[in-house]
Structures are given as structure tokens and as C-alpha cells.
Scaffold this motif. Structure first.
Motif, PDB file in Angstrom:
ATOM      1  N   MET A 126       0.839  -1.202   0.000  1.00  0.00           N
ATOM      2  CA  MET A 126       0.000   0.000   0.000  1.00  0.00           C
ATOM      3  C   MET A 126       0.874   1.251   0.000  1.00  0.00           C
ATOM      4  SD  MET A 126      -2.958   1.251  -0.056  1.00  0.00           S
ATOM      5  CE  MET A 126      -4.104   2.433   0.545  1.00  0.00           C
ATOM      6  N   GLU A 127       1.954   1.224   0.787  1.00  0.00           N
ATOM      7  CA  GLU A 127       2.861   2.368   0.826  1.00  0.00           C
ATOM      8  C   GLU A 127       3.627   2.526  -0.485  1.00  0.00           C
ATOM      9  OE1 GLU A 127       5.471   2.449   4.200  1.00  0.00           O
ATOM     10  OE2 GLU A 127       3.834   1.976   5.577  1.00  0.00           O
ATOM     11  N   LYS A 128       4.031   1.416  -1.081  1.00  0.00           N
ATOM     12  CA  LYS A 128       4.803   1.447  -2.318  1.00  0.00           C
ATOM     13  C   LYS A 128       3.967   1.977  -3.482  1.00  0.00           C
ATOM     14  CE  LYS A 128       8.113   0.313  -5.247  1.00  0.00           C
ATOM     15  NZ  LYS A 128       9.266   1.144  -5.383  1.00  0.00           N
ATOM     16  N   ASN A 129       2.748   1.406  -3.647  1.00  0.00           N
ATOM     17  CA  ASN A 129       1.917   1.804  -4.778  1.00  0.00           C
ATOM     18  C   ASN A 129       0.469   1.423  -4.482  1.00  0.00           C
ATOM     19  OD1 ASN A 129       0.530   1.884  -7.293  1.00  0.00           O
ATOM     20  ND2 ASN A 129       2.487   1.784  -8.357  1.00  0.00           N
ATOM     21  N   SER A 130      -0.362   2.410  -4.217  1.00  0.00           N
ATOM     22  CA  SER A 130      -1.756   2.133  -3.847  1.00  0.00           C
ATOM     23  C   SER A 130      -2.541   1.488  -4.995  1.00  0.00           C
ATOM     24  CB  SER A 130      -2.452   3.413  -3.375  1.00  0.00           C
ATOM     25  OG  SER A 130      -2.494   4.366  -4.416  1.00  0.00           O
ATOM     26  N   ARG A 131      -2.162   1.751  -6.238  1.00  0.00           N
ATOM     27  CA  ARG A 131      -2.846   1.121  -7.382  1.00  0.00           C
ATOM     28  C   ARG A 131      -2.542  -0.375  -7.418  1.00  0.00           C
ATOM     29  NH1 ARG A 131      -6.767   3.474 -10.101  1.00  0.00           N
ATOM     30  NH2 ARG A 131      -5.974   2.900 -12.117  1.00  0.00           N
ATOM     31  N   TRP A 132      -1.303  -0.762  -7.118  1.00  0.00           N
ATOM     32  CA  TRP A 132      -0.951  -2.180  -7.042  1.00  0.00           C
ATOM     33  C   TRP A 132      -1.784  -2.844  -5.951  1.00  0.00           C
ATOM     34  CZ3 TRP A 132       5.135  -2.265  -6.889  1.00  0.00           C
ATOM     35  CH2 TRP A 132       5.645  -1.846  -8.119  1.00  0.00           C
ATOM     36  N   TYR A 133      -1.853  -2.181  -4.803  1.00  0.00           N
ATOM     37  CA  TYR A 133      -2.606  -2.707  -3.673  1.00  0.00           C
ATOM     38  C   TYR A 133      -4.068  -2.926  -4.046  1.00  0.00           C
ATOM     39  CZ  TYR A 133      -4.778  -2.822   0.953  1.00  0.00           C
ATOM     40  OH  TYR A 133      -5.511  -3.182   2.045  1.00  0.00           O
ATOM     41  N   GLU A 134      -4.667  -1.923  -4.662  1.00  0.00           N
ATOM     42  CA  GLU A 134      -6.076  -2.021  -5.044  1.00  0.00           C
ATOM     43  C   GLU A 134      -6.296  -3.157  -6.043  1.00  0.00           C
ATOM     44  OE1 GLU A 134      -9.701   0.881  -6.530  1.00  0.00           O
ATOM     45  OE2 GLU A 134      -7.656   1.608  -6.657  1.00  0.00           O
ATOM     46  N   ALA A 135      -5.393  -3.298  -7.011  1.00  0.00           N
ATOM     47  CA  ALA A 135      -5.511  -4.368  -8.007  1.00  0.00           C
ATOM     48  C   ALA A 135      -5.410  -5.743  -7.339  1.00  0.00           C
ATOM     49  CB  ALA A 135      -4.428  -4.214  -9.074  1.00  0.00           C
ATOM     50  N   ILE A 136      -4.439  -5.915  -6.450  1.00  0.00           N
ATOM     51  CA  ILE A 136      -4.262  -7.184  -5.737  1.00  0.00           C
ATOM     52  C   ILE A 136      -5.501  -7.494  -4.898  1.00  0.00           C
ATOM     53  CG2 ILE A 136      -2.966  -8.313  -3.864  1.00  0.00           C
ATOM     54  CD1 ILE A 136      -1.300  -8.350  -6.344  1.00  0.00           C
ATOM     55  N   MET A 137      -6.009  -6.502  -4.181  1.00  0.00           N
ATOM     56  CA  MET A 137      -7.188  -6.720  -3.334  1.00  0.00           C
ATOM     57  C   MET A 137      -8.401  -7.132  -4.165  1.00  0.00           C
ATOM     58  SD  MET A 137      -6.451  -6.479  -0.166  1.00  0.00           S
ATOM     59  CE  MET A 137      -8.064  -6.402   0.563  1.00  0.00           C
ATOM     60  N   LEU A 138      -8.653  -6.431  -5.245  1.00  0.00           N
ATOM     61  CA  LEU A 138      -9.821  -6.735  -6.067  1.00  0.00           C
ATOM     62  C   LEU A 138      -9.733  -8.124  -6.700  1.00  0.00           C
ATOM     63  CD1 LEU A 138     -10.498  -3.339  -7.873  1.00  0.00           C
ATOM     64  CD2 LEU A 138     -12.066  -4.544  -6.354  1.00  0.00           C
TER      65      LEU A 138
ATOM     66  N   LEU B 183      -0.822  -5.944 -11.830  1.00  0.00           N
ATOM     67  CA  LEU B 183      -0.719  -7.201 -11.081  1.00  0.00           C
ATOM     68  C   LEU B 183       0.672  -7.816 -11.239  1.00  0.00           C
ATOM     69  CD1 LEU B 183      -4.198  -8.751 -11.921  1.00  0.00           C
ATOM     70  CD2 LEU B 183      -3.469  -7.841  -9.706  1.00  0.00           C
ATOM     71  N   HIS B 184       1.188  -7.816 -12.465  1.00  0.00           N
ATOM     72  CA  HIS B 184       2.511  -8.381 -12.720  1.00  0.00           C
ATOM     73  C   HIS B 184       3.583  -7.635 -11.917  1.00  0.00           C
ATOM     74  CE1 HIS B 184       5.911 -10.102 -14.824  1.00  0.00           C
ATOM     75  NE2 HIS B 184       6.362  -8.871 -15.043  1.00  0.00           N
ATOM     76  N   ARG B 185       3.546  -6.314 -11.968  1.00  0.00           N
ATOM     77  CA  ARG B 185       4.550  -5.517 -11.258  1.00  0.00           C
ATOM     78  C   ARG B 185       4.439  -5.695  -9.750  1.00  0.00           C
ATOM     79  NH1 ARG B 185       3.933  -0.134 -14.984  1.00  0.00           N
ATOM     80  NH2 ARG B 185       5.051  -0.983 -16.761  1.00  0.00           N
ATOM     81  N   ALA B 186       3.210  -5.766  -9.243  1.00  0.00           N
ATOM     82  CA  ALA B 186       3.013  -5.949  -7.801  1.00  0.00           C
ATOM     83  C   ALA B 186       3.556  -7.303  -7.354  1.00  0.00           C
ATOM     84  CB  ALA B 186       1.535  -5.821  -7.455  1.00  0.00           C
ATOM     85  N   LYS B 187       3.224  -8.358  -8.087  1.00  0.00           N
ATOM     86  CA  LYS B 187       3.701  -9.697  -7.715  1.00  0.00           C
ATOM     87  C   LYS B 187       5.224  -9.782  -7.806  1.00  0.00           C
ATOM     88  CE  LYS B 187       0.863 -11.868 -10.482  1.00  0.00           C
ATOM     89  NZ  LYS B 187       0.160 -12.945 -11.208  1.00  0.00           N
TER      90      LYS B 187
END
Length: 183
Positions: free
Chosen positions: A123-135, A161-165
Motif C-alpha cells: 500500500m505504501e509502495k503503490n496504492s494502485r498495485w494494492y487495489e488491483a491485488i485486493m480486487l 498485477l505483474h509488477r506488484a507480484k
């Protein structure tokens, strides 16, 4: 029939599970999630004529998420009286654990803490990544629907999703593998 407004009824039927799942994931309580979902749809119903119809999915998700986080924050401040444990407060009888149960609980707590650290750091790194992972992974929303809720194309969602993982594996991969290694 829910209401006399057919369009609202269709939106309710289409998004009720998403709102309930979102509320449950963020609040951690099914009872609270039901109340939050009901309040979210009540707010939508009251202001329905003022909403842009294409923004409703993301508004529902965001409203349920924020209400759930507020609930969790408030619930975290509540203090149990008379030294009651959380287990007793939930109506569960306390009992002695076997050694396996004890170590199972410790491992479960460690996994939960690691999960919370990963999601907090994400969430701190990138809130868009967080939101994508959560959804996609926690709320199990189909990717096309998740992209619609986030207001992006599916290809952009795949990239997020790819970048977050990749970031999670790079930062927490060794720790995760150590925790799940068989002894």
C-alpha cells in the motif's frame, strides 16, 4: 422488488456481492460487512439521481472500503471489560491447546503478520498495485470487472498485477519460503 427504481435494483443485484466482499475483507467482520453494505447502498439510493452511472461501481467499492476501514479503526480502540479475552468475548469457550495446536497457532500468527506487512508495504509502495491485488486476489473479482471498477483497461490491470507480484517476490520471497519450508 427492492425499490420502485428498476435501474437501482439492477445495480444492486449486479454489485451487492462485490460490496459485501469488500466490506468483509477490509472490516474482518461479516456482521459489520452486512451493515456497511446496507449503508453503502442506502447512500447510493439517496443520491442516485445525482450519480454518473459509469462511476457507480468504483464509488460503491471505494465507499464500502472506506467505511470498513473506519469500522476497523474504531473497533481497534474498543477495550474489553473485566479482562475478558477476545475468545471469550466472541462466545467461544477457552480450552487447553495441544502442542500441535499451539505451534499451529504460532505459525498462523506469523503468516498473518507477514501478510499484513506485505500488504502494508504494498500500500505504501503503490496504492494502485494494492487495489488491483485486493480486487483480483482477495475479493476474487473477475479481472474485466476489476479493471472497470478501477477505471482502467484490462491490459493495464495485468501490468499492475505483474509488477506488484514481482515486487512482492523480490522483497518478501525468501522470508515467505523460509516460513513455509517443511521441517
Amino acid at each position: 422488488m427492492l425499490t420502485g427504481n428498476r435501474e437501482f435494483n439492477e445495480i444492486y443485484e449486479k454489485y451487492k456481492n462485490l460490496v459485501l466482499k469488500t466490506a468483509y475483507i477490509y472490516s474482518g467482520s461479516y456482521e459489520a460487512a452486512e451493515d456497511i453494505a446496507q449503508d453503502t447502498f442506502l447512500k447510493l439510493y439517496i443520491g442516485f439521481d445525482d450519480f454518473r452511472k459509469d462511476n457507480i461501481p468504483s464509488w460503491l467499492y471505494t465507499t464500502a472500503k472506506n467505511a470498513s476501514l473506519n469500522y476497523k479503526k474504531k473497533a481497534g480502540r474498543e477495550v474489553l471489560e473485566n479482562g475478558d479475552s477476545a475468545q471469550e468475548a466472541a462466545g467461544e469457550p477457552s480450552r487447553e491447546s495441544t502442542e500441535d495446536e499451539y505451534f499451529g497457532h504460532i505459525l498462523s500468527d506469523e503468516k498473518k503478520k507477514l501478510h499484513e506487512r506485505i500488504m502494508g508495504a504494498l500500500m505504501e509502495k503503490n496504492s494502485r498495485w494494492y487495489e488491483a491485488i485486493m480486487l483480483v486476489y482477495y475479493l476474487e473479482t473477475p479481472q474485466a470487472k476489476a479493471a472497470e471498477i478501477m477505471g482502467i483497461r484490462v491490459e493495464v490491470l495485468h501490468s499492475l498485477l505483474h509488477r506488484a507480484k514481482k515486487w512482492i517476490r523480490k522483497r518478501y520471497g525468501v522470508e515467505y519460503e523460509e516460513m513455509n519450508r517443511e521441517v
